[in-house]
Structure formats: structure tokens, C-alpha cells
Design a protein around this motif. Structure first.
Motif, PDB file in Angstrom:
ATOM      1  N   ILE A 131     -21.315 -12.367 -34.522  1.00  0.00           N
ATOM      2  CA  ILE A 131     -20.869 -12.444 -33.129  1.00  0.00           C
ATOM      3  C   ILE A 131     -19.401 -12.851 -33.045  1.00  0.00           C
ATOM      4  CG2 ILE A 131     -21.187 -13.728 -30.955  1.00  0.00           C
ATOM      5  CD1 ILE A 131     -24.256 -13.740 -31.737  1.00  0.00           C
ATOM      6  N   GLU A 132     -18.980 -13.809 -33.877  1.00  0.00           N
ATOM      7  CA  GLU A 132     -17.573 -14.230 -33.894  1.00  0.00           C
ATOM      8  C   GLU A 132     -16.665 -13.078 -34.309  1.00  0.00           C
ATOM      9  OE1 GLU A 132     -17.776 -17.636 -36.481  1.00  0.00           O
ATOM     10  OE2 GLU A 132     -18.075 -19.024 -34.796  1.00  0.00           O
ATOM     11  N   LEU A 133     -17.095 -12.316 -35.320  1.00  0.00           N
ATOM     12  CA  LEU A 133     -16.319 -11.171 -35.792  1.00  0.00           C
ATOM     13  C   LEU A 133     -16.214 -10.105 -34.701  1.00  0.00           C
ATOM     14  CD1 LEU A 133     -14.907 -10.326 -38.414  1.00  0.00           C
ATOM     15  CD2 LEU A 133     -16.994  -9.147 -39.079  1.00  0.00           C
ATOM     16  N   GLU A 134     -17.320  -9.861 -34.033  1.00  0.00           N
ATOM     17  CA  GLU A 134     -17.339  -8.898 -32.930  1.00  0.00           C
ATOM     18  C   GLU A 134     -16.369  -9.317 -31.819  1.00  0.00           C
ATOM     19  OE1 GLU A 134     -20.908  -7.698 -30.109  1.00  0.00           O
ATOM     20  OE2 GLU A 134     -21.438  -7.421 -32.228  1.00  0.00           O
ATOM     21  N   ALA A 135     -16.371 -10.608 -31.488  1.00  0.00           N
ATOM     22  CA  ALA A 135     -15.470 -11.131 -30.457  1.00  0.00           C
ATOM     23  C   ALA A 135     -14.005 -10.957 -30.870  1.00  0.00           C
ATOM     24  CB  ALA A 135     -15.779 -12.608 -30.182  1.00  0.00           C
ATOM     25  N   GLU A 136     -13.704 -11.198 -32.143  1.00  0.00           N
ATOM     26  CA  GLU A 136     -12.329 -11.008 -32.635  1.00  0.00           C
ATOM     27  C   GLU A 136     -11.904  -9.545 -32.508  1.00  0.00           C
ATOM     28  OE1 GLU A 136     -11.507 -12.632 -36.557  1.00  0.00           O
ATOM     29  OE2 GLU A 136     -12.712 -14.407 -36.049  1.00  0.00           O
ATOM     30  N   HIS A 137     -12.801  -8.630 -32.853  1.00  0.00           N
ATOM     31  CA  HIS A 137     -12.501  -7.200 -32.744  1.00  0.00           C
ATOM     32  C   HIS A 137     -12.235  -6.807 -31.294  1.00  0.00           C
ATOM     33  CE1 HIS A 137     -13.065  -6.108 -36.891  1.00  0.00           C
ATOM     34  NE2 HIS A 137     -14.309  -6.593 -36.913  1.00  0.00           N
ATOM     35  N   ILE A 138     -13.038  -7.344 -30.383  1.00  0.00           N
ATOM     36  CA  ILE A 138     -12.848  -7.033 -28.956  1.00  0.00           C
ATOM     37  C   ILE A 138     -11.514  -7.585 -28.478  1.00  0.00           C
ATOM     38  CG2 ILE A 138     -13.726  -7.538 -26.627  1.00  0.00           C
ATOM     39  CD1 ILE A 138     -16.588  -7.403 -27.910  1.00  0.00           C
ATOM     40  N   LYS A 139     -11.182  -8.817 -28.853  1.00  0.00           N
ATOM     41  CA  LYS A 139      -9.891  -9.413 -28.469  1.00  0.00           C
ATOM     42  C   LYS A 139      -8.731  -8.584 -29.018  1.00  0.00           C
ATOM     43  CE  LYS A 139     -11.470 -14.202 -28.269  1.00  0.00           C
ATOM     44  NZ  LYS A 139     -11.527 -15.450 -29.025  1.00  0.00           N
ATOM     45  N   ALA A 140      -8.834  -8.160 -30.269  1.00  0.00           N
ATOM     46  CA  ALA A 140      -7.776  -7.367 -30.889  1.00  0.00           C
ATOM     47  C   ALA A 140      -7.637  -6.027 -30.162  1.00  0.00           C
ATOM     48  CB  ALA A 140      -8.066  -7.143 -32.358  1.00  0.00           C
ATOM     49  N   TYR A 141      -8.760  -5.450 -29.775  1.00  0.00           N
ATOM     50  CA  TYR A 141      -8.761  -4.165 -29.076  1.00  0.00           C
ATOM     51  C   TYR A 141      -8.088  -4.305 -27.708  1.00  0.00           C
ATOM     52  CZ  TYR A 141     -10.473  -0.030 -26.634  1.00  0.00           C
ATOM     53  OH  TYR A 141     -10.548   1.119 -25.899  1.00  0.00           O
ATOM     54  N   ILE A 142      -8.439  -5.377 -27.002  1.00  0.00           N
ATOM     55  CA  ILE A 142      -7.868  -5.603 -25.664  1.00  0.00           C
ATOM     56  C   ILE A 142      -6.383  -5.894 -25.779  1.00  0.00           C
ATOM     57  CG2 ILE A 142      -7.878  -7.191 -23.688  1.00  0.00           C
ATOM     58  CD1 ILE A 142     -10.939  -7.459 -24.149  1.00  0.00           C
ATOM     59  N   ALA A 143      -5.991  -6.710 -26.739  1.00  0.00           N
ATOM     60  CA  ALA A 143      -4.574  -7.073 -26.920  1.00  0.00           C
ATOM     61  C   ALA A 143      -3.764  -5.895 -27.462  1.00  0.00           C
ATOM     62  CB  ALA A 143      -4.456  -8.263 -27.855  1.00  0.00           C
ATOM     63  N   GLY A 144      -4.466  -4.982 -28.159  1.00  0.00           N
ATOM     64  CA  GLY A 144      -3.881  -3.867 -28.904  1.00  0.00           C
ATOM     65  C   GLY A 144      -2.992  -2.997 -28.141  1.00  0.00           C
TER      66      GLY A 144
END
Length: 144
Positions: A131-144
Motif C-alpha cells: 500500500i505504501e509503494l502504491e501511494a508513492e507511485h500515485i504521488k509520483a504520477y500526480i507530481a509527474g
């Protein structure tokens, strides 16, 4: 994609505390205490799983027979029909089985022999990491 049992065992190790079926309840309880664990796998010939003995089994034995029951062999109170899994099992599958059948430890077998153990704590830690990894991926995608 859910992690596999194999990935957890590679991270935490494959060491499993075991006892033989003729060990007394008192001896098995001491093994649990000394290793700070909730279950031991009971193994017979050639390292084959014959049962699992847990903290609950200690309580059941004392409740049923009183303290004098602690001298009987672990084979008299262990769970003999042990649910086991393979390394290929997914954590999501294991989580479902553990919660529906209400047990906290699952021995892992490879070619019919014990090769590890997964606890509910291992399952929870793995899910939290996912779940933490998934959240990091989503944050990176949004910030991307």
C-alpha cells in the motif's frame, strides 16, 4: 499484484522452530516462550509436518485438564490437519484463508517438506509495504 509467500520468506528467512510429536506440552510451551513465538510446527519423520502447536493449544489443554495436563505429549492437543501453502501462494490468498479459518500461522511446504512459516504479522507487514509503494507511485504520477 500481490506479493508471494516466497518473497516474504526471502526477506524474513526460512528458519522454522519445530518440535517432535512426543515433546510434552510444558516443553513445547517453553519453546514458544524462549523463542518469543506463537506457534511451533510439529514434525515427524524426514521433516514432514504432522501438526502445529500454538499458544491457544496451551490454553485449551490447561482449561481442559488443569496444570497436570502439561505432561502429556504435544500430539494429544496439536492441530493435526494443518493448512499449508506453497511458496507460490499470494499474500492476498493467504490473508483470506487466515481470516476466514481464524488461524495465525501457515507452514510453507516445498516438495512435501517444511521450508518456512508465514504469520499473520508477516502478511500484514507485506500488505502495508504494498500500500505504501502504491501511494508513492500515485504521488509520483500526480507530481509527474
Amino acid at each position: 499484484m500481490s506479493a508471494s509467500v516466497k518473497s516474504i520468506l526471502e526477506e524474513k528467512g526460512r528458519n522454522v522452530v519445530t518440535v517432535g510429536p512426543s515433546v510434552t506440552l510444558a516443553e513445547a510451551a517453553k519453546v514458544l516462550y524462549e523463542n518469543k513465538i506463537g506457534a511451533v510446527v510439529v514434525v515427524g519423520m524426514e521433516g514432514r509436518i504432522v501438526g502445529i502447536f500454538t499458544e491457544r493449544d496451551v490454553v485449551t489443554a490447561i482449561g481442559r485438564n488443569g496444570p497436570e495436563g502439561m505432561g502429556q505429549p504435544v500430539s494429544t492437543v496439536m492441530t493435526a490437519n494443518v493448512y499449508r501453502c506453497s511458496e507460490e501462494a499470494t499474500i492476498n490468498d493467504l490473508m483470506e484463508v487466515m481470516s476466514s479459518r481464524r488461524f495465525r500461522h501457515v507452514p510453507v511446504e516445498k516438495a512435501g517438506k517444511l521450508c518456512g512459516i508465514i504469520s499473520i504479522g508477516d502478511v500484514v507487514k507485506s500488505r502495508i509495504r504494498e500500500i505504501e509503494l502504491e501511494a508513492e507511485h500515485i504521488k509520483a504520477y500526480i507530481a509527474g
